[in-house]
Design a protein around this motif. Structure first.
Motif, PDB file in Angstrom:
ATOM      1  N   GLY A   1      64.849  57.626  71.912  1.00 39.83           N
ATOM      2  CA  GLY A   1      65.722  58.792  71.841  1.00 39.83           C
ATOM      3  C   GLY A   1      66.855  58.585  70.853  1.00 39.83           C
ATOM      4  N   GLY A   2      67.570  57.459  70.993  1.00 39.28           N
ATOM      5  CA  GLY A   2      68.662  57.156  70.083  1.00 39.28           C
ATOM      6  C   GLY A   2      68.194  56.999  68.651  1.00 39.28           C
ATOM      7  N   PHE A   3      66.991  56.435  68.476  1.00 40.08           N
ATOM      8  CA  PHE A   3      66.415  56.248  67.140  1.00 40.08           C
ATOM      9  C   PHE A   3      66.130  57.600  66.493  1.00 40.08           C
ATOM     10  CE2 PHE A   3      63.071  53.354  64.867  1.00 40.08           C
ATOM     11  CZ  PHE A   3      63.868  53.343  63.728  1.00 40.08           C
ATOM     12  N   ALA A   4      65.650  58.543  67.298  1.00 43.80           N
ATOM     13  CA  ALA A   4      65.398  59.886  66.777  1.00 43.80           C
ATOM     14  C   ALA A   4      66.700  60.535  66.306  1.00 43.80           C
ATOM     15  CB  ALA A   4      64.749  60.749  67.857  1.00 43.80           C
ATOM     16  N   LEU A   5      67.786  60.248  67.006  1.00 45.92           N
ATOM     17  CA  LEU A   5      69.068  60.856  66.696  1.00 45.92           C
ATOM     18  C   LEU A   5      69.794  60.150  65.550  1.00 45.92           C
ATOM     19  CD1 LEU A   5      70.853  63.166  67.702  1.00 45.92           C
ATOM     20  CD2 LEU A   5      71.854  61.570  69.351  1.00 45.92           C
ATOM     21  N   THR A   6      69.496  58.877  65.336  1.00 48.19           N
ATOM     22  CA  THR A   6      70.108  58.121  64.242  1.00 48.19           C
ATOM     23  C   THR A   6      69.821  58.811  62.915  1.00 48.19           C
ATOM     24  OG1 THR A   6      70.158  56.005  65.382  1.00 48.19           O
ATOM     25  CG2 THR A   6      69.965  55.929  62.987  1.00 48.19           C
ATOM     26  N   GLY A   7      70.867  58.959  62.097  1.00 43.68           N
ATOM     27  CA  GLY A   7      70.755  59.821  60.921  1.00 43.68           C
ATOM     28  C   GLY A   7      70.309  59.153  59.641  1.00 43.68           C
ATOM     29  N   ASP A   8      70.083  57.844  59.649  1.00 44.11           N
ATOM     30  CA  ASP A   8      69.544  57.155  58.483  1.00 44.11           C
ATOM     31  C   ASP A   8      68.052  56.937  58.658  1.00 44.11           C
ATOM     32  OD1 ASP A   8      71.863  56.841  56.935  1.00 44.11           O
ATOM     33  OD2 ASP A   8      72.500  55.128  58.148  1.00 44.11           O
ATOM     34  N   ASP A   9      67.321  56.846  57.549  1.00 44.58           N
ATOM     35  CA  ASP A   9      65.896  56.551  57.597  1.00 44.58           C
ATOM     36  C   ASP A   9      65.725  55.053  57.779  1.00 44.58           C
ATOM     37  OD1 ASP A   9      63.195  56.245  57.316  1.00 44.58           O
ATOM     38  OD2 ASP A   9      63.068  57.069  55.292  1.00 44.58           O
ATOM     39  N   LEU A  10      65.431  54.648  59.003  1.00 41.05           N
ATOM     40  CA  LEU A  10      65.239  53.234  59.325  1.00 41.05           C
ATOM     41  C   LEU A  10      63.809  52.965  59.783  1.00 41.05           C
ATOM     42  CD1 LEU A  10      68.589  52.590  61.227  1.00 41.05           C
ATOM     43  CD2 LEU A  10      68.064  52.104  58.838  1.00 41.05           C
ATOM     44  N   GLY A  11      62.884  53.839  59.349  1.00 36.48           N
ATOM     45  CA  GLY A  11      61.483  53.648  59.690  1.00 36.48           C
ATOM     46  C   GLY A  11      61.010  54.482  60.852  1.00 36.48           C
TER      47      GLY A  11
END
Length: 436
Positions: free
Chosen positions: A159-169
């Motif tokens: 969930g948090g990864f989906a919300l993170t605004g940088d492209d981190l894979g």
């Protein structure tokens, strides 16, 4: 056998190991200069025998330094007296006391309830579920979209990864971002446009008061627009204070200076001075009241959330921050940072200035020809600063500094001296090669 590191120096012999560390290339696993063995005050000792000044507070965690004896005693007592007690279909007295203290600290006139989690990422997952269920309970089940900011960081759980605004894979890992939108920070017009188009479907807008990736504070104009749009469209406003909380930017919470409070506030890192895997979500009385009225159960639970040791360290951390006058320490150190960073920008050709707030800063850099410092060279710069004697965090076109609030003026001068030495080690030839 020895190896050559990214900055061209020979490292000591690496050891075979089972540990798979986070965000570290396999070629760097087992390096003794990257294996910490102990820490005290504001310094960390490594397996290669070096002791380094920590300029990043253990990833924003150790706001009042390493090895605080009062927090350690509280943890030991809780482990002896209660061992493990959960908040999973039960309560425990430690969690009750910690929740009461957090509500009182943040403002009992606004906040009413606390949910415990184990990390900032997991707490962001929790918040996304909570916001969607809140609207469903009010008969607005269409509100499922959660909005974040480009450049924002909210963790690496799904969930948090989906919300993170940088492209981190995110695409590589199959992270579902269909119900997530991102807008540019400090661009009110883009937010207005999104809300005009999809306002009735938006459950929450999640923002960091200071974006962690680049130490970019939200402007007063942007906050005013955000708060006005909340009133107009009815979404929940979430403040992710994982990094900014507990006096990192001055007050206990950065949102204390907002014209109005968020509906949900996420805290972690400094919450236990880094001693426990802990996070907390503070819910406004209005949000909690909707669940109370419906007698609704939120489907979220974590085995290690709200345990006695976690909550004992929360309570001890709050007590120690009050004893040390952490707010006063933060304001004092922030003023020194203002002065020292201005002097660095005025005297070093690679430094264009700094961003951030309080004790949460980013040094922005350029190449000799005036271009932004190459992002690909930032790890080498971090390594050069470490070679000079200090730990700093990579930033956007530069490095980030978040020293412990307990830093002395001599500590700060030592940190900036290491940064300057690291900058001097970055040769124009290396920068020119990176540009090509």
């Amino acid at each position: 056998m020895s190896r050559t590191s990214t900055n061209g120096t020979a490292d000591a012999v690496r050891t075979a190991q089972a540990l798979w560390p986070s965000l570290l290339a396999p070629s760097d696993h087992g390096r003794p200069d990257l294996c910490a063995v102990s820490a005290e005050g504001v310094r960390v000792r490594f397996a290669d025998g070096r002791e380094l000044l920590d300029g990043s507070s253990g990833l924003w965690n150790t706001n009042i330094g390493y090895g605080n004896r009062a927090i350690a005693r509280a943890a030991a007592e809780a482990l002896t007296d209660a061992s493990y007690l959960s908040v999973f279909r039960y309560e425990n007295t430690y969690a009750r006391r910690a929740a009461d203290e957090l509500v009182e600290l943040a403002g009992a006139e606004h906040y009413g309830r606390v949910l415990f989690s184990t990390s900032g990422g997991a707490a962001n997952d929790l918040v996304m579920k909570l916001a969607r269920q809140y609207h469903a309970l009010r008969g607005e089940g269409r509100r499922k979209i959660v909005v974040g900011l480009r450049g924002g960081y909210h963790g690496l759980t799904f969930g948090g990864f989906a919300l993170t605004g940088d492209d981190l894979g995110q695409q590589v890992y199959g992270v579902d971002q269909r119900l997530v939108r991102h807008v540019t920070p400090n661009d009110p017009a883009e937010l207005v446009t999104l809300l005009a188009r999809q306002g009735a479907q938006i459950a929450a807008v999640v923002v960091e008061p200071v974006l962690g990736s680049g130490a970019v504070p939200l402007t007063d104009d942007y906050l005013a627009t955000l708060l006005a749009l909340r009133e107009e469209h009815g979404f929940l406003l979430v403040a992710d204070e994982v990094a900014t909380g507990f006096c990192r930017t001055g007050d206990f919470f950065a949102t204390e200076r907002w014209p109005a409070r968020p509906d949900l506030l996420i805290a972690s890192k400094g919450l236990t001075n880094g001693t426990s895997a802990a996070a907390a979500v503070l819910a406004s009385r209005q949000v909690a009241g909707v669940f109370d009225e419906a007698d609704a159960v939120l489907s979220h639970g974590e085995t290690q959330a709200g345990t006695p040791v976690t909550c004992a360290t929360i309570l001890a951390t709050l007590a120690e921050m009050r004893r040390l006058d952490a707010v006063g320490l933060s304001h004092r150190l922030s003023a020194l940072l203002d002065e020292r960073l201005a002097a660095l920008a005025a005297s070093h050709d690679l430094v264009t200035g700094s961003t951030g707030a309080g004790c949460f800063r980013s040094i922005r850099l350029r190449t000799p020809d005036g271009e932004p410092f190459p992002q690909a060279e930032v790890p080498a710069l971090v390594a050069a600063v470490r070679a000079a004697g200090a730990i700093v965090h990579p930033g956007v076109h530069g490095v980030q500094l978040f020293p412990a609030l307990t830093y002395t003026e001599a500590d700060l001068d030592e940190l900036l001296g290491c940064v300057r030495t690291g900058l001097d080690a970055v040769t124009p030839a290396a920068l020119a090669g990176s540009a090509r």
